[in-house]
Design a protein around this motif. Structure first.
Motif: not given
Lengths: 173, 173
Positions: A154-155, A157-158, A160-165, A169, A171-172
Motif C-alpha cells: 500500500m505504501a 502506491r505513494y 513517488a508522491d512522497v518526494g524527498p521523504w 520511509l 517501507v519504501l
C-alpha cells in the motif's frame, strides 16, 4: 526458544480483526494495489490466509501429533486461493477467515501442548524433519509477514508522491 | 501523482482502529518487543504517532496553507514521546491517538483541497521546499511504515523458533 502457545494464540486470534478494521470498506484502489504481475494484493492475501487455515496450520499440527513415526505433509498450494476466492467479495473472505481462525485458535488451545509435544516432528516436503514448535512459531510469523507485506504494498502506491521523504520511509526501500 | 485526499483519509482514519484491535489486551511480551537498545516497540510507536498528530501532519499542512510566502516548519522531535507517554497505559495512548486522528482527518477533509492547494509549499528544515501533496502522501506512507515496522519487530521474537522456515519469511530478513 521463545514460543509459548498462550502468547502466540493471543496474536493469532487478533489477525482477522486487524484485517477487518484495515480493509472493510476501504477504497478498492488500496485493496487491489500490488507490486506488479505475479505479486499479491490485500484480497489475495486474505484468500491465502484462508487456505492456510484449511490445509496448513492445524491440519499439519494434527499430522505431527498423530501416533507413530513422523509423517510427511501434503505440499501447500500457494496459488489455491485464486480459484477458491473467485467471485467472492472481500467482506465474505474476511468473514470466512475470522470463522476459520477462531476455530483454529480454539483447537490450538485445546491441544494443551506440553514441551514434549512441541518437540514432536513431521516431515516437510522441502525441509525434511521439522518440529511442532517450528511449525506453530511460523504460523505467527507468517501472519506478521503478510501484515508487513500489505503495509509495504500500500505504501508503494505513494512511493513517488512522497518526494524527498522517501529516504526516511523504510517501507519504501 | 497518485495522491487523493479521499482515499488517503480512508486509510488514515483506519489506523487507530487497526492498532487497537492488534494491541489492546495483547500480552506485554509482544508490546515491549523491540529490535534492541535505541529501537522502538509498539508502545513507543503509538506515542510517536500521537506526537505526529499534535505537531506534524495537520500543523504543517496549516503552515503550508497559510497566506504569503512559503514558511519554515518547526523540526519534528523524534524522541518527544518518551516523556509524553511516561506513566500512561497503552490503552490511554490508543484512546488519545484515536481522538486526535479523528480530528485530524476531519480537518483534512474540511480543507477541501484543490490541486493548486496540493502544489503549495512549505520549507522543510532538512529537505527545503516540499509540497503539501508530498507532506500529505507521507502522512499515509508513515502510518504504513510503522505498521510494517511493528509486524517486523514482533515476528523477530520468533526468529529462531521458526527454524528452516526463516528462508521464506521476508519479514525476518
Amino acid at each position: 526458544m521463545t514460543y509459548r502457545v498462550d502468547e502466540a494464540a493471543a496474536l493469532l486470534e487478533r489477525t482477522p480483526r486487524v484485517l477487518r478494521e484495515w480493509f472493510a470498506g476501504l477504497p478498492e484502489e488500496w485493496i487491489r494495489e500490488s507490486e506488479g504481475p505475479g505479486t499479491w494484493n490485500a484480497y489475495d492475501v486474505v484468500g491465502h490466509l484462508i487456505h492456510g487455515e484449511r490445509t496448513d496450520w492445524i491440519p499439519r499440527a494434527e499430522i505431527i501429533l498423530s501416533k507413530g513415526e513422523p509423517q510427511r505433509f501434503t505440499p501447500f498450494d500457494r496459488d489455491a486461493m485464486f480459484a477458491a476466492s473467485a467471485g467472492k467479495s472481500l467482506g465474505e473472505l474476511l468473514d470466512t477467515f475470522a470463522t476459520l481462525r477462531a476455530a483454529s485458535v480454539a483447537r490450538l488451545r485445546a491441544f494443551a501442548l506440553t514441551d514434549a509435544d512441541l518437540d514432536r516432528r513431521g516431515i516437510h516436503p522441502e525441509f525434511g524433519p521439522v518440529t511442532l514448535r517450528q511449525h506453530l512459531a511460523t504460523w505467527v510469523a507468517h501472519d506478521l509477514t503478510h501484515i508487513a507485506q500489505i503495509a509495504r504494498v500500500m505504501a508503494k502506491r505513494y512511493g513517488a508522491d512522497v518526494g524527498p521523504w522517501k529516504a526516511y520511509l523504510s517501507v519504501l526501500k
